[in-house]
Design an enzyme around this catalytic site. Structure first.
Site, mmCIF file in Angstrom:
data_model
loop_
_atom_site.group_PDB
_atom_site.id
_atom_site.type_symbol
_atom_site.label_atom_id
_atom_site.label_comp_id
_atom_site.label_asym_id
_atom_site.label_seq_id
_atom_site.Cartn_x
_atom_site.Cartn_y
_atom_site.Cartn_z
ATOM 1 N N HIS A 1 25.172 35.258 40.090
ATOM 2 C CA HIS A 1 25.273 36.160 38.941
ATOM 3 C C HIS A 1 25.306 35.342 37.659
ATOM 4 O O HIS A 1 26.116 34.431 37.504
ATOM 5 C CB HIS A 1 26.534 37.021 39.040
ATOM 6 C CG HIS A 1 26.389 38.182 39.970
ATOM 7 N ND1 HIS A 1 27.075 39.363 39.811
ATOM 8 C CD2 HIS A 1 25.611 38.344 41.074
ATOM 9 C CE1 HIS A 1 26.735 40.200 40.775
ATOM 10 N NE2 HIS A 1 25.857 39.599 41.562
ATOM 11 N N TYR B 1 33.605 45.488 34.250
ATOM 12 C CA TYR B 1 35.028 45.670 34.005
ATOM 13 C C TYR B 1 35.175 46.801 32.985
ATOM 14 O O TYR B 1 34.640 46.695 31.876
ATOM 15 C CB TYR B 1 35.656 44.389 33.447
ATOM 16 C CG TYR B 1 35.745 43.253 34.449
ATOM 17 C CD1 TYR B 1 36.962 42.933 35.042
ATOM 18 C CD2 TYR B 1 34.633 42.496 34.790
ATOM 19 C CE1 TYR B 1 37.073 41.884 35.943
ATOM 20 C CE2 TYR B 1 34.716 41.454 35.701
ATOM 21 C CZ TYR B 1 35.942 41.152 36.271
ATOM 22 O OH TYR B 1 36.047 40.122 37.172
ATOM 23 N N PRO C 1 44.132 39.843 39.741
ATOM 24 C CA PRO C 1 42.724 39.599 40.089
ATOM 25 C C PRO C 1 41.736 39.837 38.960
ATOM 26 O O PRO C 1 40.534 39.601 39.144
ATOM 27 C CB PRO C 1 42.487 40.582 41.246
ATOM 28 C CG PRO C 1 43.487 41.671 41.028
ATOM 29 C CD PRO C 1 44.694 41.013 40.430
ATOM 30 N N LYS D 1 40.331 34.672 39.675
ATOM 31 C CA LYS D 1 40.766 33.280 39.721
ATOM 32 C C LYS D 1 41.575 32.894 40.968
ATOM 33 O O LYS D 1 41.809 31.716 41.214
ATOM 34 C CB LYS D 1 41.611 32.961 38.476
ATOM 35 C CG LYS D 1 40.796 32.911 37.198
ATOM 36 C CD LYS D 1 39.931 31.673 37.148
ATOM 37 C CE LYS D 1 38.885 31.720 36.056
ATOM 38 N NZ LYS D 1 37.595 32.247 36.489
ATOM 39 N N TYR E 1 35.463 32.241 32.735
ATOM 40 C CA TYR E 1 35.064 33.053 33.881
ATOM 41 C C TYR E 1 34.326 32.216 34.919
ATOM 42 O O TYR E 1 34.570 32.361 36.128
ATOM 43 C CB TYR E 1 34.188 34.222 33.427
ATOM 44 C CG TYR E 1 34.074 35.313 34.467
ATOM 45 C CD1 TYR E 1 35.057 36.299 34.563
ATOM 46 C CD2 TYR E 1 33.012 35.362 35.353
ATOM 47 C CE1 TYR E 1 34.976 37.308 35.524
ATOM 48 C CE2 TYR E 1 32.920 36.359 36.314
ATOM 49 C CZ TYR E 1 33.901 37.329 36.398
ATOM 50 O OH TYR E 1 33.817 38.306 37.358
#
Length: 401
Positions: free
Chosen positions: A72, A201, A293, A297, A391
């Site tokens: 991704h 998200y 979550p 990580k 990220y």
């Protein structure tokens, strides 16, 4: 029994450490409390940082991941009728993440360990760790009604938050930091086409939602729910209906629904134990730290612990440098706190805290702060770069000379 490194816990961190050490000719035995099938039944993370992907390749267990995993290059944040794409590769100079389920990582590592003929003891009860401050540490456990002693040089505690390893460190030696969040995540796994080709998200007035996936035909979705909720209260139909309310309208309109394979509620907490080392005992992964979550990580911080301990033990056995072990906790904790802060920050920005006071700030004011924060970081490239860098995962730190 005797080995060089005793590893407690046959989850992905223990298995990965064992695989890497074996590649260097360092003997290790893994001791696990439950069965292998039980370990594989745990439904966990699915987003792997660049560093973990590279580590799995170094361990020689990446063939199926590279074939079936999905690279991704971006992730989306949806809020206030906006959708902002964080272009990970463009903002980090080419780094990406891999979507490949933790269950599959564990399966690959188990199969590699079995093929190499390495020792794993499953269903070991009453595991205890002894003399880690001395020259000859050992662990004891019960197997098939018999007491077993495993002598070793070092102990890697990869046995999770509730395991024996962290409890071995005296209370007057360790400091534990914890924040418990006033909500949980209700997760649903289904054999349905993912809602979108990248993770979304979602911050909404109804609470947080995450649209994720494990493969092109298997999806993983999450809803923020009160800690008082029970899984039994949520039928599949109720879950899908609520998810549609929280997803962007165009995504909800094409959402494919179906029977759940697994459904569970996970509480959210931030937790760190300092130090992560006591004598010849090293805490790895969830034994030392837990993250909410939201930042993806948890498994990745465990992998960075593994990478550091692997480097240290390789130097010990290949170069005879036993002093380098003192670097473990300091190196790991630097990266752990970065991951903890990022996960805490993402959780604060993306969730609805209701009427709960946060960090001494009333809920309405805190919500306004977080709305401003989210807009600021997503409205300019420098802010998006900060999110992207964290990220995809910060670089692994090398040992000092």
């Amino acid at each position: 029994m005797k080995t060089q490194v005793a590893i407690i816990g046959a989850g992905p961190s223990g298995l990965l450490l064992g695989q890497l050490l074996a590649k260097q000719g360092i003997d290790n035995v893994i001791v696990e409390r439950v069965t292998g099938d039980y370990v594989l039944g745990r439904i966990r993370a699915g987003v792997l940082e660049q560093g973990m992907v590279d580590l799995l390749r170094e361990a020689g267990v990446a063939e199926r991941m590279d074939k079936e995993g999905e690279v991704h290059t971006g992730v989306e944040l949806a809020f206030n009728d906006k959708r902002v794409r964080i272009a990970l590769d463009e903002l980090t100079g080419g780094d990406t993440v891999m979507v490949y389920g933790q269950t599959e990582v564990t399966r690959d590592l188990m199969e590699a360990r079995q093929a190499a003929g390495l020792t794993t003891v499953y269903e070991a009860s009453d595991v205890q760790i002894h003399d880690v401050k001395g020259e000859a540490p050992y662990i004891t456990f019960e197997k098939n009604g018999e007491q077993v002693r495993l002598d070793c040089d070092y102990v890697a505690g990869c046995d999770g938050f509730h395991g024996a390893s962290r409890k071995t460190i005296p209370d007057d030696v360790k400091t534990e930091h914890e924040r418990v969040y006033p909500f949980g995540w209700l997760g649903l796994l289904s054999d349905t086409k993912p809602a979108h080709d990248e993770l979304i998200y979602c911050k909404t007035d109804r609470g947080f939602a995450l649209a994720s996936m494990r493969s092109p035909t298997r999806s993983r979705y999450y809803l923020q729910v009160p800690l008082t909720d029970k899984v039994e209260q949520w039928s599949d139909d109720a879950f899908w209906a609520e998810l549609k309310r929280r997803l962007p309208a165009d995504v909800a309109a094409t959402l494919e629904t179906g029977p759940s394979i697994e459904k569970s509620i996970a509480p959210l907490r931030s937790f760190v134990c300092e130090p992560m080392q006591y004598g010849k005992l090293f805490l790895v992964g969830d034994a030392a730290h837990i993250v909410p979550p939201t930042g993806a990580k948890g498994l990745n911080l465990a992998a960075s612990d593994v990478a550091t301990l692997y480097k240290i033990l390789t130097r010990v056995y290949k170069e005879g440098d036993k002093e380098c072990v003192t670097q473990y906790s300091e190196i790991c904790l630097r990266r752990v706190w970065h991951g903890e802060r990022f996960s805490w920050w993402m959780t604060n920005m993306m969730h609805d805290f209701g009427s709960v006071e946060v960090n001494g700030t009333d809920s309405v004011t805190f919500s306004k702060f977080m709305e401003s924060e989210l807009n600021f970081y997503t409205d300019n490239e420098a802010g998006r770069r900060v999110i992207a860098m964290q990220y995809v995962g910060l670089p692994y730190e090398d040992l000092s000379k």
